[in-house]
Design an enzyme around this catalytic site. Structure first.
Site, PDB file in Angstrom:
ATOM      1  N   SER A   1      -5.338   2.626   4.514  1.00 43.30           N
ATOM      2  CA  SER A   1      -5.322   2.077   2.224  1.00 43.30           C
ATOM      3  C   SER A   1      -5.551   0.837   2.996  1.00 43.30           C
ATOM      4  CB  SER A   1      -4.272   2.500   1.981  1.00 43.30           C
ATOM      5  OG  SER A   1      -4.097   1.978  -0.063  1.00 43.30           O
TER       6      SER A   1
ATOM      7  N   LYS B   1       1.007  -1.144   0.146  1.00 45.51           N
ATOM      8  CA  LYS B   1      -0.255  -0.050   0.379  1.00 45.51           C
ATOM      9  C   LYS B   1       1.205   1.222  -0.533  1.00 45.51           C
ATOM     10  CE  LYS B   1      -2.878  -1.354  -0.278  1.00 45.51           C
ATOM     11  NZ  LYS B   1      -4.056  -2.155  -1.164  1.00 45.51           N
TER      12      LYS B   1
ATOM     13  N   HIS C   1       7.644  -7.422  -2.796  1.00 46.02           N
ATOM     14  CA  HIS C   1       7.070  -6.683  -1.244  1.00 46.02           C
ATOM     15  C   HIS C   1       7.816  -6.924  -0.061  1.00 46.02           C
ATOM     16  CE1 HIS C   1       3.447  -4.607  -1.891  1.00 46.02           C
ATOM     17  NE2 HIS C   1       3.102  -5.752  -2.351  1.00 46.02           N
TER      18      HIS C   1
END
Ligand code: PPS
Length: 288
Positions: free
Chosen positions: A130, A45, A100
């Site tokens: 988010s 995010k 990530h």
């Protein structure tokens, strides 16, 4: 679905089974990086899909074909996800990937290559907000509960890819020297052409101002939200429910102000500061 069926654990990190598997993680571990590869690193995010739009254009001189014809997840695949093995052989050179992963999970070949990294960081208060909405709309993620409950999970690292602070620490403490560039989501929102110029210089691209402006226009929130190859509208409603929230939700900075109570802000600030105590880097935002 129970949460132990939704996630698989990898090196202490929770990863959604919908997009990750033991095979995909093995593939990432064995993956061979090339010298001209570019890897975007984000905590979830923080601007991942934004970079999936930007990078192909920076690398190909502004040709819109890939962003108009290939879904973002195949255009710039996640290193650790199942799609990676299926599409990697079709990627044009120089190849672009997102991940990530924290630094320590990159494969050995990354360290012997000269591949470059762009690390996008976002104010953790907005990351939390988010992520909270994303958990409401994505059926393959655990229900986030109340905002307060989700904040506690976030601070404990009981969320996708673990603690935000661990991720930031791992990428701030690399020895990659001039192979890594840091950019903030906030900087991109404030002046996208300036951020694009910085990335272009870092990647050794010599792009004209006209091309920079063209890329900025095509990577605006509004344009991306209207691009079916980037707005996740191709994903069936049973996985992502746009009636609950949108992947491209607001695209602004400071939405946390609409969600945090004064007590939550104090709790959040003190937990993050405690985790970062003694670190040699400072955050580019105030946590107040
Ligand atoms: S994920 O699930 O980790 O891949 O999500 P990620 O792409 O990292 O983050 C999603 C948030 O990025 C915002 N976004 C943008 N903001 C501004 N401009 C552009 N062009 C843009 N593209 C994506 C997206 O709206 C999510 O943030 P929120 O705050 O939820 O709107």
């Amino acid at each position: 679905m129970a949460s132990d069926q939704m996630y698989l654990m990898y090196d202490g990190l929770m990863l959604p089974c919908e997009t990750h598997s033991t095979e995909s993680l093995e593939f990432a571990r064995e993956f061979t990086f090339k010298d001209d590869d570019v890897l975007v690193v984000t905590y979830p995010k923080s601007g991942t899909i934004w970079m999936q739009e930007i990078l192909p254009l920076l690398l190909n001189g502004g040709d819109l074909t890939p962003v108009l014809t290939i879904p973002n997840w195949d255009r710039v695949p996640w290193l650790e996800e199942t799609r990676m093995a299926l599409v990697v052989d079709q990627l044009p050179s120089p190849r672009a990937f997102v991940t990530h992963f924290p630094y320590q999970l990159l494969p050995a070949s990354f360290h012997t290559s000269k591949a470059k990294v762009i690390n996008v960081l976002r104010n953790p208060k907005d990351v939390l907000v988010s992520s909270y909405y994303f958990h409401q709309m994505a059926s393959f993620l655990e229900d986030p509960g109340t905002f307060e409950e989700f904040m506690e999970k976030f601070l404990d690292g009981r969320v996708l890819f673990g603690k935000w602070t661990d991720h930031v620490k791992s990428w701030k403490n690399t020895e990659l020297g001039d192979r890594i560039m840091y950019v903030t989501y906030e900087e991109m929102v404030q002046d996208l052409p300036a951020a694009l110029r910085r990335m272009s210089d870092f990647l050794g691209r010599n792009l004209s101002e006209e091309v920079i402006q063209k890329i900025a226009e095509n990577c605006s929130f509004k344009t991306m939200k209207a691009n079916n190859m980037s707005n996740f509208s191709l994903v069936p409603k049973q996985y992502m429910d746009n009636d609950r929230s949108h992947f491209l939700r607001k695209g602004i900075t400071g939405d946390w102000k609409n969600h945090f109570s004064p007590e939550q802000l104090a709790r959040f600030k003190s937990a993050i500061e405690k985790e970062l105590e003694g670190e040699s880097f400072s955050l580019p935002w105030s946590l107040d």
